[in-house]
Motif scaffolding. Structure first.
Motif, PDB file in Angstrom:
ATOM      1  N   GLY A  49     -20.659  69.720  10.597  1.00 22.98           N
ATOM      2  CA  GLY A  49     -19.894  68.934   9.651  1.00 22.98           C
ATOM      3  C   GLY A  49     -20.602  67.633   9.336  1.00 22.98           C
ATOM      4  N   THR A  50     -19.842  66.737   8.753  1.00 23.88           N
ATOM      5  CA  THR A  50     -20.363  65.431   8.382  1.00 23.88           C
ATOM      6  C   THR A  50     -19.476  64.367   9.010  1.00 23.88           C
ATOM      7  OG1 THR A  50     -21.211  66.312   6.307  1.00 23.88           O
ATOM      8  CG2 THR A  50     -20.940  63.925   6.430  1.00 23.88           C
ATOM      9  N   ILE A  51     -20.109  63.306   9.490  1.00 20.39           N
ATOM     10  CA  ILE A  51     -19.370  62.209  10.105  1.00 20.39           C
ATOM     11  C   ILE A  51     -19.831  60.898   9.494  1.00 20.39           C
ATOM     12  CG2 ILE A  51     -20.979  61.989  12.058  1.00 20.39           C
ATOM     13  CD1 ILE A  51     -18.439  61.330  13.782  1.00 20.39           C
ATOM     14  N   TRP A  52     -18.868  59.992   9.347  1.00 22.18           N
ATOM     15  CA  TRP A  52     -19.129  58.622   8.913  1.00 22.18           C
ATOM     16  C   TRP A  52     -18.657  57.723  10.046  1.00 22.18           C
ATOM     17  CZ3 TRP A  52     -17.269  62.514   6.013  1.00 22.18           C
ATOM     18  CH2 TRP A  52     -17.901  62.802   4.806  1.00 22.18           C
ATOM     19  N   ILE A  53     -19.441  56.729  10.412  1.00 23.46           N
ATOM     20  CA  ILE A  53     -19.123  55.829  11.521  1.00 23.46           C
ATOM     21  C   ILE A  53     -19.372  54.400  11.060  1.00 23.46           C
ATOM     22  CG2 ILE A  53     -19.716  55.148  13.885  1.00 23.46           C
ATOM     23  CD1 ILE A  53     -20.915  58.020  14.185  1.00 23.46           C
ATOM     24  N   LYS A  54     -18.471  53.509  11.467  1.00 23.34           N
ATOM     25  CA  LYS A  54     -18.648  52.087  11.182  1.00 23.34           C
ATOM     26  C   LYS A  54     -17.846  51.330  12.227  1.00 23.34           C
ATOM     27  CE  LYS A  54     -18.620  48.993   7.197  1.00 23.34           C
ATOM     28  NZ  LYS A  54     -18.133  48.857   5.812  1.00 23.34           N
ATOM     29  N   GLY A  55     -18.543  50.736  13.174  1.00 24.57           N
ATOM     30  CA  GLY A  55     -17.838  50.083  14.280  1.00 24.57           C
ATOM     31  C   GLY A  55     -17.062  51.119  15.066  1.00 24.57           C
ATOM     32  N   LYS A  56     -15.757  50.891  15.238  1.00 23.53           N
ATOM     33  CA  LYS A  56     -14.902  51.847  15.955  1.00 23.53           C
ATOM     34  C   LYS A  56     -14.175  52.783  15.010  1.00 23.53           C
ATOM     35  CE  LYS A  56     -14.234  48.902  19.954  1.00 23.53           C
ATOM     36  NZ  LYS A  56     -13.292  48.223  20.823  1.00 23.53           N
ATOM     37  N   LYS A  57     -14.484  52.691  13.725  1.00 20.77           N
ATOM     38  CA  LYS A  57     -13.849  53.545  12.732  1.00 20.77           C
ATOM     39  C   LYS A  57     -14.729  54.766  12.484  1.00 20.77           C
ATOM     40  CE  LYS A  57     -11.879  49.495  10.600  1.00 20.77           C
ATOM     41  NZ  LYS A  57     -11.859  48.604   9.453  1.00 20.77           N
ATOM     42  N   SER A  58     -14.078  55.874  12.112  1.00 24.95           N
ATOM     43  CA  SER A  58     -14.841  57.082  11.835  1.00 24.95           C
ATOM     44  C   SER A  58     -14.043  58.044  10.965  1.00 24.95           C
ATOM     45  CB  SER A  58     -15.250  57.779  13.137  1.00 24.95           C
ATOM     46  OG  SER A  58     -14.088  58.188  13.841  1.00 24.95           O
ATOM     47  N   LYS A  59     -14.775  58.966  10.380  1.00 24.89           N
ATOM     48  CA  LYS A  59     -14.177  60.084   9.655  1.00 24.89           C
ATOM     49  C   LYS A  59     -15.117  61.255   9.849  1.00 24.89           C
ATOM     50  CE  LYS A  59     -12.873  61.849   5.132  1.00 24.89           C
ATOM     51  NZ  LYS A  59     -12.736  61.575   3.693  1.00 24.89           N
ATOM     52  N   PHE A  60     -14.551  62.438  10.050  1.00 24.18           N
ATOM     53  CA  PHE A  60     -15.417  63.612  10.071  1.00 24.18           C
ATOM     54  C   PHE A  60     -14.741  64.774   9.364  1.00 24.18           C
ATOM     55  CE2 PHE A  60     -13.157  64.706  14.021  1.00 24.18           C
ATOM     56  CZ  PHE A  60     -12.994  66.076  13.885  1.00 24.18           C
ATOM     57  N   ILE A  61     -15.585  65.645   8.868  1.00 23.69           N
ATOM     58  CA  ILE A  61     -15.133  66.856   8.194  1.00 23.69           C
ATOM     59  C   ILE A  61     -15.947  68.012   8.754  1.00 23.69           C
ATOM     60  CG2 ILE A  61     -15.006  68.091   5.992  1.00 23.69           C
ATOM     61  CD1 ILE A  61     -14.897  65.364   4.593  1.00 23.69           C
ATOM     62  N   ASP A  62     -15.249  69.055   9.237  1.00 25.36           N
ATOM     63  CA  ASP A  62     -15.933  70.290   9.613  1.00 25.36           C
ATOM     64  C   ASP A  62     -15.133  71.474   9.073  1.00 25.36           C
ATOM     65  OD1 ASP A  62     -13.886  70.918  11.465  1.00 25.36           O
ATOM     66  OD2 ASP A  62     -15.076  70.367  13.214  1.00 25.36           O
ATOM     67  N   GLU A  63     -15.464  72.688   9.509  1.00 22.09           N
ATOM     68  CA  GLU A  63     -14.806  73.876   8.955  1.00 22.09           C
ATOM     69  C   GLU A  63     -13.308  73.909   9.223  1.00 22.09           C
ATOM     70  OE1 GLU A  63     -16.933  74.908  12.017  1.00 22.09           O
ATOM     71  OE2 GLU A  63     -18.543  74.211  10.758  1.00 22.09           O
ATOM     72  N   LYS A  64     -12.892  73.413  10.377  1.00 19.26           N
ATOM     73  CA  LYS A  64     -11.496  73.514  10.790  1.00 19.26           C
ATOM     74  C   LYS A  64     -10.689  72.236  10.602  1.00 19.26           C
ATOM     75  CE  LYS A  64     -12.480  76.940  14.348  1.00 19.26           C
ATOM     76  NZ  LYS A  64     -12.402  77.236  15.775  1.00 19.26           N
ATOM     77  N   TYR A  65     -11.342  71.103  10.706  1.00 20.72           N
ATOM     78  CA  TYR A  65     -10.621  69.836  10.746  1.00 20.72           C
ATOM     79  C   TYR A  65     -11.190  68.791   9.793  1.00 20.72           C
ATOM     80  CZ  TYR A  65      -9.213  71.746  15.283  1.00 20.72           C
ATOM     81  OH  TYR A  65      -8.739  72.551  16.279  1.00 20.72           O
ATOM     82  N   ILE A  66     -10.338  67.839   9.463  1.00 16.79           N
ATOM     83  CA  ILE A  66     -10.750  66.571   8.876  1.00 16.79           C
ATOM     84  C   ILE A  66     -10.044  65.514   9.709  1.00 16.79           C
ATOM     85  CG2 ILE A  66     -10.808  65.066   6.855  1.00 16.79           C
ATOM     86  CD1 ILE A  66     -10.426  67.531   5.097  1.00 16.79           C
ATOM     87  N   ALA A  67     -10.755  64.476  10.114  1.00 19.78           N
ATOM     88  CA  ALA A  67     -10.133  63.423  10.921  1.00 19.78           C
ATOM     89  C   ALA A  67     -10.495  62.058  10.362  1.00 19.78           C
ATOM     90  CB  ALA A  67     -10.580  63.530  12.380  1.00 19.78           C
ATOM     91  N   TRP A  68      -9.507  61.175  10.384  1.00 21.39           N
ATOM     92  CA  TRP A  68      -9.672  59.795   9.932  1.00 21.39           C
ATOM     93  C   TRP A  68      -9.294  58.886  11.098  1.00 21.39           C
ATOM     94  CZ3 TRP A  68      -7.440  63.718   7.331  1.00 21.39           C
ATOM     95  CH2 TRP A  68      -7.871  63.988   6.026  1.00 21.39           C
ATOM     96  N   ASN A  69     -10.134  57.932  11.437  1.00 20.28           N
ATOM     97  CA  ASN A  69      -9.868  56.980  12.504  1.00 20.28           C
ATOM     98  C   ASN A  69     -10.075  55.583  11.926  1.00 20.28           C
ATOM     99  OD1 ASN A  69      -9.849  55.271  14.694  1.00 20.28           O
ATOM    100  ND2 ASN A  69     -11.292  56.449  15.909  1.00 20.28           N
ATOM    101  N   ASP A  70      -8.970  54.852  11.716  1.00 19.84           N
ATOM    102  CA  ASP A  70      -9.056  53.511  11.133  1.00 19.84           C
ATOM    103  C   ASP A  70      -9.056  52.419  12.203  1.00 19.84           C
ATOM    104  OD1 ASP A  70      -6.412  53.418  11.982  1.00 19.84           O
ATOM    105  OD2 ASP A  70      -5.567  53.437   9.962  1.00 19.84           O
ATOM    106  N   ASP A  71      -9.283  52.810  13.460  1.00 21.09           N
ATOM    107  CA  ASP A  71      -9.311  51.928  14.633  1.00 21.09           C
ATOM    108  C   ASP A  71      -7.916  51.512  15.081  1.00 21.09           C
ATOM    109  OD1 ASP A  71     -10.570  50.664  16.770  1.00 21.09           O
ATOM    110  OD2 ASP A  71     -10.811  48.777  15.690  1.00 21.09           O
ATOM    111  N   VAL A  72      -6.879  52.049  14.452  1.00 20.75           N
ATOM    112  CA  VAL A  72      -5.496  51.867  14.903  1.00 20.75           C
ATOM    113  C   VAL A  72      -4.901  53.242  15.164  1.00 20.75           C
ATOM    114  CG1 VAL A  72      -3.185  51.024  14.310  1.00 20.75           C
ATOM    115  CG2 VAL A  72      -5.212  49.704  13.623  1.00 20.75           C
TER     116      VAL A  72
END
Length: 194
Positions: A49-72
């Motif tokens: 998949g693909t992941i974006w990272i910035k500090g403690k924030k992240s987002k990833f997309i793969d075949e099964k999941y999409i996840a968003w982490n806004d540090d909260v």
């Protein structure tokens, strides 16, 4: 790192540590970055998949999941089930695989080797008593000095994460915010207070 430990570092170790930390600090700092990954953990878990990272924030997309982490909050969408599970952003429960690979740069000794055609190999070996990742070998492209693969050892098992499309910066924090409007028809499970 103590002054005494720094005095005993070889020039090779200092160079390896500096090169590794330059990339690590940019990826997990204010600039952030993105990459495409492909991993196979001893046949038990395969994904890409693909992941974006910035500090403690992240987002990833793969075949099964999409996840968003806004540090909260951490939102994980199970695509086929149309279900969103919400966790505290810092909960170990949010991802049973990724949370096993926690990493603290000062828990390792560093070395670097020029592997000619393959690239530059930075090896990290866990100091005595460190749990989790025991060893990592980061391959850097010789020209761009960006990571192309990471081979990690946890316990007795090794796995290689292949990296492509590595890019630093170029996106805003809006990327990490869960878009409620797009997923209002999903089933929601809130595990933040469990």
């Amino acid at each position: 790192m103590s002054l005494q430990a720094q005095e005993h570092e070889t020039p090779n170790a200092k160079q390896a540590h500096r090169m590794f930390m330059e990339i690590y600090n940019r990826l997990f700092g204010e600039e952030g970055g993105t990459l495409h990954y492909k991993v196979n953990i001893i046949g038990l878990y395969r994904t890409e998949g693909t992941i974006w990272i910035k500090g403690k924030k992240s987002k990833f997309i793969d075949e099964k999941y999409i996840a968003w982490n806004d540090d909260v909050n951490y939102y994980r969408l199970e695509r086929k089930k149309n279900r969103v599970t919400i966790y505290d952003a810092h909960s170990d429960e949010r991802d049973r695989y990724a949370t096993k690979f926690k990493f603290e740069p000062n828990n390792y000794t560093y070395s670097i080797k020029d592997e000619q055609k393959k690239g530059l190999a930075i090896t990290l070996k866990a100091k005595k008593g460190v749990k989790g990742i025991k060893e990592a070998r980061v391959m850097l492209d010789r020209t761009t000095r960006t990571p192309i693969s990471i081979r990690i050892k946890v316990g007795i098992f090794h796995t290689t994460i292949k990296i492509s499309n590595f890019k630093l910066g170029g996106f805003t924090d809006d990327l990490f915010v869960f878009p409620h409007e797009q997923y209002k028809d999903c089933k929601y499970i809130d595990k933040r207070n469990e």
